[in-house]
Design an enzyme around this catalytic site. Structure first.
Site, PDB file in Angstrom:
ATOM      1  N   ARG A  51       0.854  -1.197   0.000  1.00 54.58           N
ATOM      2  CA  ARG A  51       0.000   0.000   0.000  1.00 54.58           C
ATOM      3  C   ARG A  51       0.887   1.243   0.000  1.00 54.58           C
ATOM      4  O   ARG A  51       0.643   2.200  -0.716  1.00 54.58           O
ATOM      5  CB  ARG A  51      -0.950   0.016   1.207  1.00 54.58           C
ATOM      6  CG  ARG A  51      -1.600   1.390   1.404  1.00 54.58           C
ATOM      7  CD  ARG A  51      -2.883   1.389   2.229  1.00 54.58           C
ATOM      8  NE  ARG A  51      -2.870   0.514   3.370  1.00 54.58           N
ATOM      9  CZ  ARG A  51      -2.216   0.755   4.521  1.00 54.58           C
ATOM     10  NH1 ARG A  51      -1.528   1.865   4.681  1.00 54.58           N
ATOM     11  NH2 ARG A  51      -2.264  -0.124   5.506  1.00 54.58           N
ATOM     12  N   TYR A 103     -16.506  16.496 -14.943  1.00 55.22           N
ATOM     13  CA  TYR A 103     -16.948  15.101 -14.964  1.00 55.22           C
ATOM     14  C   TYR A 103     -18.027  14.881 -13.891  1.00 55.22           C
ATOM     15  O   TYR A 103     -17.893  15.364 -12.764  1.00 55.22           O
ATOM     16  CB  TYR A 103     -15.735  14.208 -14.722  1.00 55.22           C
ATOM     17  CG  TYR A 103     -16.054  12.743 -14.636  1.00 55.22           C
ATOM     18  CD1 TYR A 103     -16.440  12.045 -15.765  1.00 55.22           C
ATOM     19  CD2 TYR A 103     -15.974  12.068 -13.430  1.00 55.22           C
ATOM     20  CE1 TYR A 103     -16.749  10.697 -15.685  1.00 55.22           C
ATOM     21  CE2 TYR A 103     -16.271  10.716 -13.344  1.00 55.22           C
ATOM     22  CZ  TYR A 103     -16.661  10.032 -14.483  1.00 55.22           C
ATOM     23  OH  TYR A 103     -16.960   8.713 -14.407  1.00 55.22           O
ATOM     24  N   ASP A 175      -7.868  18.318 -14.331  1.00 52.70           N
ATOM     25  CA  ASP A 175      -8.157  16.961 -14.762  1.00 52.70           C
ATOM     26  C   ASP A 175      -7.766  16.890 -16.240  1.00 52.70           C
ATOM     27  O   ASP A 175      -8.442  17.455 -17.104  1.00 52.70           O
ATOM     28  CB  ASP A 175      -9.648  16.668 -14.555  1.00 52.70           C
ATOM     29  CG  ASP A 175     -10.025  15.242 -14.933  1.00 52.70           C
ATOM     30  OD1 ASP A 175      -9.344  14.647 -15.786  1.00 52.70           O
ATOM     31  OD2 ASP A 175     -11.021  14.732 -14.394  1.00 52.70           O
ATOM     32  N   LYS A 200      -8.913   5.924 -19.292  1.00 52.45           N
ATOM     33  CA  LYS A 200      -9.254   6.420 -20.615  1.00 52.45           C
ATOM     34  C   LYS A 200      -8.044   6.329 -21.561  1.00 52.45           C
ATOM     35  O   LYS A 200      -7.593   5.246 -21.844  1.00 52.45           O
ATOM     36  CB  LYS A 200      -9.813   7.832 -20.504  1.00 52.45           C
ATOM     37  CG  LYS A 200     -10.813   8.021 -19.328  1.00 52.45           C
ATOM     38  CD  LYS A 200     -12.091   7.217 -19.497  1.00 52.45           C
ATOM     39  CE  LYS A 200     -12.931   7.142 -18.216  1.00 52.45           C
ATOM     40  NZ  LYS A 200     -13.259   8.409 -17.579  1.00 52.45           N
TER      41      LYS A 200
HETATM   42  C1  LIG Z   1     -13.758   8.847 -16.296  1.00 51.25           C
HETATM   43  C2  LIG Z   1     -13.343  10.173 -15.801  1.00 51.25           C
HETATM   44  C3  LIG Z   1     -13.065  10.377 -14.442  1.00 51.25           C
HETATM   45  C4  LIG Z   1     -13.242   9.290 -13.409  1.00 51.25           C
HETATM   46  O1  LIG Z   1     -12.315   8.261 -13.561  1.00 51.25           O
HETATM   47  P1  LIG Z   1     -12.586   6.712 -13.210  1.00 51.25           P
HETATM   48  O2  LIG Z   1     -11.340   6.056 -13.655  1.00 51.25           O
HETATM   49  O3  LIG Z   1     -13.802   6.286 -13.953  1.00 51.25           O
HETATM   50  O4  LIG Z   1     -12.801   6.658 -11.733  1.00 51.25           O
HETATM   51  C5  LIG Z   1     -12.629  11.628 -14.057  1.00 51.25           C
HETATM   52  N1  LIG Z   1     -12.500  12.635 -14.946  1.00 51.25           N
HETATM   53  C6  LIG Z   1     -12.768  12.469 -16.248  1.00 51.25           C
HETATM   54  C7  LIG Z   1     -12.599  13.618 -17.179  1.00 51.25           C
HETATM   55  C8  LIG Z   1     -13.198  11.250 -16.718  1.00 51.25           C
HETATM   56  O5  LIG Z   1     -13.488  11.100 -18.023  1.00 51.25           O
END
Ligand SMILES: *Cc1c(COP(=O)(O)O)cnc(C)c1O
Length: 388
Positions: A51, A103, A175, A200
């Site tokens: 961890r 998001y 982000d 993604k």
């Molecule tokens: C999918 C997404 C998230 C969240 O991520 P997860 O891996 O699904 O927890 C946060 N920000 C954006 C822009 C996203 O597309």
């Protein structure tokens, strides 16, 4: 000896820790272990418990830090785990500004979880810089933005926002999921923390869920290292390995995503079923200029609205190649309906206010041949025309 590479293309493959110190293996092995032998009390080889730190995860964390131009990277079990850990930097009474198109899950964790602890949020229009200046009241401790923002692809001037926030002593959290460091590097534009849903584009193959955070300031790095270990939402060794593997091809994948997305945005723009197209790679898009200034491509995400003569439900049902699915950034084209899928956690009134209407469609353009994607969209448009 750590080598520095001039290009991101090379860093994607050889950056971070690209060779196993113990064996010379060209791929960092999956260190599938929870704990590590200690030679004597207080003496170990750098790892105590997975961890706190694991060699496979550490290789990934070093790589993402290098790619984003930061000093420390942190890998989490999902993008939301990364976001939650970063938001745990704040305390009761702190307010966080968010851009209107963040998001859905980011909105939800602030609204339903952090609100309970007295950490509040305020939705603001980050495109209006004079309004932004006035929004930084003394209790505002951070601003969290996405650019281009989900799902309307609105572009925020990251350097301008960072300058304003810095003058007010607030942290800038970006982000960077839609762009990845290959197209946009927020730390170089003045941001303090970069977040990723590595699920993604970074992973790129729709086969894992992961999150990353990167910082350049050592104080923030220490606090995040503490929080990562204290709250424990870490990425597993196998998923760390998969993510390193995905990142190797990020450059070639994104080149194709960019090329395909531009062709498809132009197709959509000229199609009679389409009311509007949102893609910052189009010259007449309101975000085009800033996008060009702060990123080296517009990416693979396009949103568009269907004209009222066309049935959204039938359109989705008629697609044969493009898959109706949540998520984005994979090699395969995915399409979704933000109002009922990715952004359903945002209340109806707010959705209407920010333009997430029921005829809005979000397309994650894959790396298939662009003509086949276009062909599939075209036939689905024809089938979805309403009969009187
Ligand atoms: C999918 C997404 C998230 C969240 O991520 P997860 O891996 O699904 O927890 C946060 N920000 C954006 C822009 C996203 O597309």
């Amino acid at each position: 000896m750590k080598q520095h590479f001039d290009s991101l293309d090379t860093t994607l493959l050889h950056g971070g820790i690209s060779e196993d110190a113990a064996t010379g293996a060209v791929n960092i092995p999956i260190y599938q272990t929870s704990t590590f032998h200690q030679q004597e009390l207080g003496k170990h080889k750098g790892y105590e418990y997975s961890r706190t730190g694991n060699p496979t995860r550490h290789a990934l964390e070093t790589l993402i830090a290098e790619l984003e131009g930061g000093t420390a990277g942190f890998a989490f079990s999902s993008g939301m785990a990364a976001t939650t850990t970063v938001l745990s930097l704040f305390k009761t009474g702190d307010e966080i500004l968010i851009s209107s198109n963040v998001y859905g899950g980011t909105f939800r964790v602030l609204d339903k979880v952090f609100n309970q602890f007295g950490i509040t949020y305020r939705i603001i229009d980050t495109l209006d810089l004079s309004l932004l200046k006035k929004s930084f009241t003394p209790n505002v401790k951070a601003i969290l933005i996405e650019s281009p923002a989900n799902p309307l692809m609105t572009v925020t001037d990251i350097a301008a926002v960072s300058k304003t926030a810095k003058a007010k002593g607030a942290l800038v959290i970006v982000d960077n999921t839609f762009m990845t460091p290959y197209l946009q590097r927020p730390l170089a534009l003045g941001a303090d923390i970069v977040l990723h849903s590595a699920t993604k584009y970074l992973g790129g193959h729709s086969d894992l869920v992961a999150g990353l955070a990167v910082v350049k300031n050592s104080l923030l790095a220490n606090r995040l290292a503490f929080l990562q270990n204290a709250t424990g939402g870490v990425l597993a060794p196998f998923d760390s390995f998969l993510l390193i593997r995905g990142i190797k091809t990020l450059g070639v994948r994104l080149s194709r995503h960019n090329e395909n997305a531009l062709a498809i945005a132009l197709f959509l723009k000229s199609h009679h079923a389409v009311e509007s197209v949102y893609y910052p790679g189009l010259k007449d898009d309101p975000g085009y200029k800033i996008q060009k200034k702060q990123a080296s491509g517009a990416g693979g995400m396009i949103s568009f609205k269907l004209k009222k003569e066309f049935d959204v439900r039938v359109f989705f049902k008629s697609l044969k190649l493009v898959a109706l699915a949540e998520s984005l950034g994979g090699v395969e084209s995915l399409i979704c309906h933000p109002a009922t899928m990715t952004h359903a956690s945002i209340p109806y009134e707010i959705r209407q206010k920010v333009g997430i209407t029921d005829n809005l469609i979000r397309l994650s353009v894959g790396i298939e041949h662009k003509n086949e994607i276009i062909k599939d969209l075209a036939q689905a448009f024809e089938r979805s025309r309403k009969t009187k």
